[in-house]
Design an enzyme around this catalytic site. Structure first.
Site, mmCIF file in Angstrom:
data_model
loop_
_atom_site.group_PDB
_atom_site.id
_atom_site.type_symbol
_atom_site.label_atom_id
_atom_site.label_comp_id
_atom_site.label_asym_id
_atom_site.label_seq_id
_atom_site.Cartn_x
_atom_site.Cartn_y
_atom_site.Cartn_z
ATOM 1 N N GLU A 183 0.829 -1.221 0.000
ATOM 2 C CA GLU A 183 0.000 0.000 0.000
ATOM 3 C C GLU A 183 0.855 1.259 0.000
ATOM 4 O O GLU A 183 0.423 2.325 0.455
ATOM 5 C CB GLU A 183 -0.996 -0.018 1.175
ATOM 6 C CG GLU A 183 -2.019 -1.134 1.014
ATOM 7 C CD GLU A 183 -3.061 -1.223 2.117
ATOM 8 O OE1 GLU A 183 -2.785 -0.753 3.232
ATOM 9 O OE2 GLU A 183 -4.141 -1.772 1.861
ATOM 10 N N GLU A 334 -6.219 -7.939 -2.281
ATOM 11 C CA GLU A 334 -6.666 -8.173 -0.901
ATOM 12 C C GLU A 334 -8.144 -7.834 -0.837
ATOM 13 O O GLU A 334 -8.576 -6.813 -1.374
ATOM 14 C CB GLU A 334 -5.970 -7.233 0.089
ATOM 15 C CG GLU A 334 -4.519 -7.500 0.327
ATOM 16 C CD GLU A 334 -3.948 -6.564 1.402
ATOM 17 O OE1 GLU A 334 -4.695 -6.117 2.293
ATOM 18 O OE2 GLU A 334 -2.758 -6.280 1.327
HETATM 19 C C1 GLA Z 1 -4.300 -3.675 4.449
HETATM 20 C C2 GLA Z 1 -2.915 -4.286 4.469
HETATM 21 C C3 GLA Z 1 -2.873 -5.671 5.022
HETATM 22 C C4 GLA Z 1 -3.780 -5.813 6.213
HETATM 23 C C5 GLA Z 1 -5.181 -5.410 5.828
HETATM 24 C C6 GLA Z 1 -6.165 -5.556 6.952
HETATM 25 O O1 GLA Z 1 -4.941 -3.813 3.280
HETATM 26 O O2 GLA Z 1 -2.317 -4.275 3.207
HETATM 27 O O3 GLA Z 1 -1.527 -5.948 5.375
HETATM 28 O O4 GLA Z 1 -3.319 -5.007 7.233
HETATM 29 O O5 GLA Z 1 -5.159 -4.048 5.474
HETATM 30 O O6 GLA Z 1 -7.452 -5.142 6.579
#
Ligand code: GLA
Length: 696
Positions: A183, A334
């Site tokens: 991210e 994700e």
């Molecule tokens: C983000 C992060 C992950 C995790 C998720 C939890 O997207 O990239 O590592 O922490 O949030 O929702």
């Protein structure tokens, strides 16, 4: 270091101190499919952290993943301390074994570079690798995203770990791709002296002379005139709008250069078949995603609902936004396995909702949906987050729903191979404009994502497919292009938009359009700036509203909310579509919407934020006047239809987001790929999904 000079927008090639800042402010679409050659067209995935578990447990996890039809694991993005336990000593044997074991269970691996979580030995020995926040505090170890993105020392370590990973896994047949960082550290910047100097050098490279900078920022205002580059501050809090916008661009360029530092070294050692992606976060606006996505093979994003339940319009728009970063299919690398741990109320999604979301992603162009995470570490900050197996290593109830998704992906594979959404309608989205408005909202509730949604919702219902693209994208294939908040329209962009109109397109501009140039300075023509002449009209005055004002005309009657502009037709062939009713005296009976035929096309200017009823009527008119045809045909309220198109085929995904079951007729007899039947009508329970293709 590259900027596309074909984009005549202000371009800049900069070499700064020890590393180059690369920037490219326009986008080119590359036709590389995001599907992994030799693998399924759409994939189910999960995030697996083998380093958190004894190796003796791995196979049991992988067996359960395989049984759920999971085909991709993402690993290692937080495993730096395991991969480099002490400076310069690398241990990848465990990772190699994990990748091999996953392959034994028919899963490919995506490796994340671990640079969002530097190890303690690094940050303790080299404290300059930790960022300094806006208040001057140095970050401490123990959280994540605490590295300083501009620190040459930190970059050196990031490059080395990425290089070592690429040397070890760049030719591994079971590794299909890479994710850079995680991210992108939420775009955090370091406010140390070194970063400050970089910013000043970035400005120097851009403006060349202080006279130019002073003129474009009008620094005579409040005695801001700069006589030396070293006098220019980093903006903390409110500041000169020109400086604030350049700071955002600098942040983008710095993060882009940070990722390129890793991408370049991976590319040097890895097979070209391995893709490189990054996980974005929907409408997060810390940097310009069109620029950040350029060096990636395709974009990915992390799709979380947080509290409450999925809003299909917001989520669909976010998918379309991500697809637009590279104008190609993307991954949802994700997503939420039921619940998260970070929202105000971490409620669980309803039964069937996770499946509906997965199929919505596919319908909007995702080629992978990955659940974060497989299993929670027994300790660590995210103990409460949703997973697919519990702390005992056996499936939680949601596992079954996810495995159904995997099974269904299998049924639709061949139909979906080589397909992507194709739209006749585009929404324009620009980070520069978004930032410029947010710096000076003028009314605190002005919410640009909500404004974008107010256009997207009625237009999507009618067109059933929308692209969201950067304003400089090629527009030739669209019939209707809508720019709800294009605040900055420099001359070259005005020309680009005008060309679209002259060759037959319909351009719809929303409020605040064309107010400023690329330096965030007001344009003397008033709104919409360089487009005043072709529109044959302009904005006389804008008003932030304390209460709703009446509007009526061709689209019926309703209300202007929050924002209203008094428009003035300046040519005899300009038509007024809506007028304000009795309001503040100034706006009474004044034009609110203008439209004019220009060349083979049309420009429409909507000067107010309109209520839902008017937006529906406006969408009817836009669709009809622009000749846009729906990709599918009528569906009941609450049912979303999306289409993926490929050579000689169309695949439709229908999802019932309404609370009740729906039964409806199809425009023609179709094959139901999930249930294996065919017919001319469809039953969809709440959260029901069906994937349709033409009957051969
Ligand atoms: C983000 C992060 C992950 C995790 C998720 C939890 O997207 O990239 O590592 O922490 O949030 O929702």
């Amino acid at each position: 270091m590259l900027r596309f000079l074909s984009c005549s927008r202000l371009s800049l090639l900069v070499a700064l101190l020890s590393f180059p800042i690369a920037a490219a402010r326009c986008q080119t679409a590359t036709p590389i499919p995001s599907q992994i050659p030799g693998h399924d067209a759409v994939l189910l995935g999960t995030d697996w952290y083998p380093e958190q578990w004894p190796e003796s447990r791995w196979e049991a996890d992988l067996r359960l993943m395989e049984a759920a039809h999971i085909r991709v694991v993402r690993l290692a993005e937080f495993a730096w301390s395991t991969m480099e336990p002490s400076e310069g000593h690398y241990d990848f044997d465990w990772l190699e074994r994990a990748v091999a074991l996953a392959a034994k269970h028919h899963m490919v691996s995506v490796l994340g570079t671990p640079t969002a979580g530097p190890p303690a030995w690094l940050t303790q020995k080299y404290p300059e690798t930790l960022l300094i926040d806006e208040k001057g505090q140095r970050a401490k170890h123990g959280n994540r995203a605490q590295g300083s993105v501009s620190s040459p020392r930190y970059r050196e370590f990031c490059r080395k770990i990425a290089e070592q990973m690429a040397l070890r896994f760049g030719h591994n047949p079971d590794v299909v791709g890479w994710q850079i960082d995680n991210e992108y550290g939420y775009a955090f910047m370091s406010y140390d002296d070194y970063a400050h100097k970089l910013f000043q050098n970035w400005l120097k490279a851009k403006y060349q002379t202080l006279d130019s900078l002073n003129a474009h920022w009008t620094t005579s205002y409040w005695s801001q005139t700069y006589d030396n580059w070293s006098e220019i501050p980093v903006p903390v809090g409110e500041h000169n709008p020109g400086l604030m916008l350049d700071w955002k661009r600098f942040v983008t360029d710095t993060w882009n250069d940070y990722q390129k530092n890793q991408i370049d070294v991976i590319r040097q050692h890895a097979d070209s078949r391995q893709f490189i992606t990054g996980n974005f976060m929907g409408f997060f606006d810390g940097f310009d995603h069109y620029i950040m996505a350029q060096p990636l093979t395709f974009a990915s994003w992390d799709d979380y609902v947080g509290s409450g339940h999925v809003d299909p319009d917001h989520n669909g728009l976010s998918h379309d936004l991500t697809r637009g970063f590279k104008q190609k299919n993307f991954w949802v690398i994700e997503t939420q396995p039921g619940a998260v741990n970070w929202a105000p109320v971490n409620n669980f999604l309803n039964r069937g909702e996770v499946r509906a979301m997965a199929w919505q992603a596919i319908g909007h162009g995702a080629d992978e949906v990955g659940y974060w995470q497989w299993r929670s570490a027994l300790n660590g900050q995210e103990e409460y987050h949703g997973t697919l197996v519990g702390p005992d290593g056996t499936p939680v109830p949601l596992y079954e729903e996810v495995s159904q998704i995997g099974l269904e992906f299998g049924k639709a594979q061949s139909a979906l191979a080589g397909t992507q959404p194709v739209s006749q309608v585009a929404l324009l989205h620009s980070y520069d404009s978004h930032w410029a408005i947010d710096f000076q909202r003028h009314t605190e509730k002005y919410d640009q994502v909500a404004l974008l949604e107010s256009y997207y919702r009625p237009l999507y219902r009618r067109a059933q497919s929308i692209d969201v693209v950067n304003p400089y994208a090629s527009l030739g294939n669209y019939k209707l292009v809508v720019a709800p908040d294009l605040n900055l329209i420099p001359q070259d962009l005005a020309q680009h938009l005008l060309q679209f109109v002259q060759s037959g397109g319909h351009l719809v501009l929303g409020p605040r359009s064309g107010m400023k140039d690329q330096f965030n300075a007001l344009l003397p023509q008033r709104q919409p700036g360089y487009l005043v002449e072709p529109l044959g009209g302009r904005v006389e005055q804008y008003y932030a509203l304390e209460s709703d004002f009446p509007v009526s005309g061709k689209w019926g009657s309703g209300e202007a909310k929050m924002w209203a502009e008094q428009l003035k037709p300046m040519a005899s062939d300009v038509k007024v579509l809506l007028r304000y009713g009795k309001s503040n005296g100034w706006l009474d009976d004044q034009p609110a919407v203008l439209t004019r035929r220009v060349g083979k096309g049309r420009i429409t200017y909507i000067g107010a934020i309109l209520d839902d009823k008017l937006m529906n009527a406006a969408a009817d008119w836009m669709i009809q006047v622009s000749g846009v045809t729906p990709v599918f045909g009528p569906v009941p309220d609450g049912v979303e239809v999306s289409r993926r198109h490929g050579e000689g085929k169309d695949v439709f995904i229908l999802i019932n987001f309404a609370k009740d079951s729906g039964h409806f007729a199809l425009p023609r007899p179709m094959k139901f790929l999930l249930s294996g039947q065919q017919g001319s009508s469809l039953d969809l329970p709440a959260y029901g999904v069906e994937v349709l293709s033409a009957v051969p």
